[in-house]
Scaffold this active site. Structure first.
Site, short mmCIF file in Angstrom:
data_model
loop_
_atom_site.label_atom_id
_atom_site.label_comp_id
_atom_site.label_asym_id
_atom_site.label_seq_id
_atom_site.Cartn_x
_atom_site.Cartn_y
_atom_site.Cartn_z
N ASP A 196 0.81 -1.22 0.00
CA ASP A 196 0.00 0.00 0.00
C ASP A 196 0.85 1.27 0.00
OD1 ASP A 196 -2.11 -1.81 0.31
OD2 ASP A 196 -2.02 -1.69 2.49
N GLU A 245 -11.70 -0.46 -2.66
CA GLU A 245 -10.66 0.11 -1.80
C GLU A 245 -9.67 0.95 -2.58
OE1 GLU A 245 -8.91 -3.45 -0.20
OE2 GLU A 245 -8.15 -4.07 -2.15
O1 FUB Z 1 -3.32 -3.75 2.98
C1 FUB Z 1 -4.61 -4.03 3.39
C2 FUB Z 1 -5.57 -3.61 2.33
O2 FUB Z 1 -5.32 -4.34 1.15
C3 FUB Z 1 -5.40 -2.17 1.93
O3 FUB Z 1 -5.94 -1.28 2.83
C4 FUB Z 1 -6.03 -2.24 0.59
O4 FUB Z 1 -5.83 -1.12 -0.20
C5 FUB Z 1 -5.42 -3.49 0.04
O5 FUB Z 1 -4.13 -3.28 -0.47
#
Ligand code: FUB
Length: 444
Positions: free
Chosen positions: A33, A204
């Site tokens: 991330d 996300e």
């Molecule tokens: O790293 C945990 C979660 O997975 C992140 O918050 C998302 O963006 C995805 O990469």
């Protein structure tokens, strides 16, 4: 004396520098991330930090993250790890056993650094987004006592527009946006769901930026089976947005997530993203990569093809991890981990066909004559490698005979030619043997 020794040791643990120009860029721990931010002329990397699940964490098949590190680099080649800046036990509102410190961001306002991070709330269900504030990008960061009121979600991306108005973007199966007050810790408006985006598979990871008057909302989207990076463009920070294209296709590694940021540094745009290169069997242990990114005249983004080589210039006097190649011949080259029980030891390149080759771009040979080449290699029956400049039939620098050996050893040879400046290095297998190479290094 003992006191000074322990101080020295503490310093070494807190801050360490690595000469890594290739992908993945952080090679001693998992990172995911990535948000790249330029502060005070330096590139800072704010990733999340995947760890193998400890005994106490029941979900062995899920993300497991207990803290954040910050890294910095002035050349995108050497990265300094400034150590842990925020951890789950040190934030009052975070459930300290949730291992849920997901994708963060950091922005600067009026000389203060605001680090935004999602985590599981101690006194309820689901994710809140908190802020920790520092005087310097490296920290120390002091977490606010409560998460941002009226925000439930993950993956904050904070953007400050030219008029000084700040916005926060985050997700919870859709992408939300709200304006922030000048204190950067409270919302100034009700969160709104950004429309005109894919309605399925967008769960996300938003990242928001502006370039030449155009606003870019970029996000991972599952169009097929796993996430790829896409973007939409608009004329206003809150939209409307027009879905415009793909920034990076799904990784052949099969990593389900891809989280990213786009950032300009010294005139060049870069894409930070992640894959599970060091963890081929478990895609929740990820590693951050960078590649160069280019815009078309009309502001659209050219698709980025992920590379092993990454970015930056590699010093010929350092170890050149040639398995992080830029290009390879159509046949005869493969890669393998040096040690499958410790993948952070990296890869070796295996050449197994006469005239197969590996090109590694942008090696700086300096301007002082180099006389020797060291090659860390093995070959069961012995083999011959040639090192050439720029192309497989380019100027010959050295011919290196690799003796019979089952384990990697360093072989030295004299250079027949020295050429100053930055060149691509090409390694060619000259016979029909099999030769495995870990690294190559030049010396005066
Ligand atoms: O790293 C945990 C979660 O997975 C992140 O918050 C998302 O963006 C995805 O990469």
């Amino acid at each position: 004396m003992k006191y000074f020794k322990s101080l020295l040791l503490a310093g070494m643990v807190l801050t360490s520098t690595f000469a890594y120009s290739q992908n993945p860029i952080i090679r001693d721990q998992f990172t995911a991330d990535p948000t790249g931010r330029v502060f005070n002329g330096k590139m800072y990397l704010f990733p999340s930090h995947d760890i193998p699940a400890p005994e106490s964490f029941p979900r062995k098949d899920w993300f497991c993250m207990e803290d954040y590190h910050v890294f910095s680099s002035s050349n995108l080649t050497e990265w300094t790890d400034h150590g842990v800046i925020v951890s789950q036990e040190k934030v009052e509102w975070v459930n300290p056993t949730s291992f849920s410190m997901w994708a963060p961001d950091c922005v600067e306002r009026n000389g203060k650094y605001y680090f935004y991070f999602p985590a599981n709330i101690k006194t309820g269900r689901g994710f809140g987004i908190g802020v920790a504030i520092a005087e310097k990008p490296e920290g120390p960061y002091i977490p606010e006592k409560e998460p941002i009121a009226n925000v439930r979600g993950i993956d904050p991306s904070v953007f400050i527009d030219k008029d000084g108005q700040a916005y926060i973007y985050y997700s919870l199966n859709r992408i939300f946006a709200a304006s922030l007050k000048d204190n950067m810790t409270e919302l100034a408006s009700e969160p709104v769901v950004l429309g005109d985006l894919p309605t399925r598979g967008l769960v996300e990871g938003p990242f928001f930026f502006e370039r030449s008057g155009k606003y870019y909302l970029t996000y991972p989207h599952v169009e097929n089976k796993i996430e790829r990076l896409e973007y939409a463009m608009g004329d206003n920070p809150l939209g409307p947005f027009k879905v415009t294209g793909v920034i990076m296709d799904e990784t052949p590694m099969g990593t389900w997530t891809n989280h990213h940021s786009l950032v300009q540094y010294n005139g060049q745009w870069y894409l930070f993203y992640h894959q599970s290169a060091y963890s081929p069997k478990f895609d929740k242990n990820r590693s951050v990569c960078i590649d160069s990114l280019f815009f078309n005249e009309d502001g659209t983004i050219r698709k980025v093809i992920p590379t092993n080589r990454g970015v930056g210039i590699t010093n010929a006097l350092g170890k050149i991890e040639i398995d992080r190649y830029s290009h390879i011949s159509l046949a005869g080259v493969s890669l393998a981990f040096i040690d499958t029980t410790n993948t952070f030891k990296g890869w070796k390149a295996i050449l197994g066909k006469q005239n197969s080759w590996i090109a590694y771009n942008a090696v700086d040979f300096g301007n002082k004559k180099l006389k020797t080449i060291h090659v860390n290699a093995s070959s069961q029956n012995g083999g011959t490698l040639e090192f050439r400049l720029d192309k497989p039939d380019g100027i010959l620098l050295a011919t290196v005979k690799i003796p019979r050996s089952v384990s990697l050893n360093t072989v030295n040879a004299k250079l027949s030619k020295y050429q100053k400046g930055v060149h691509n290095l090409v390694m060619v297998l000259k016979d029909s043997s099999i030769v495995e190479v870990d690294w190559v290094q030049f010396a005066r």
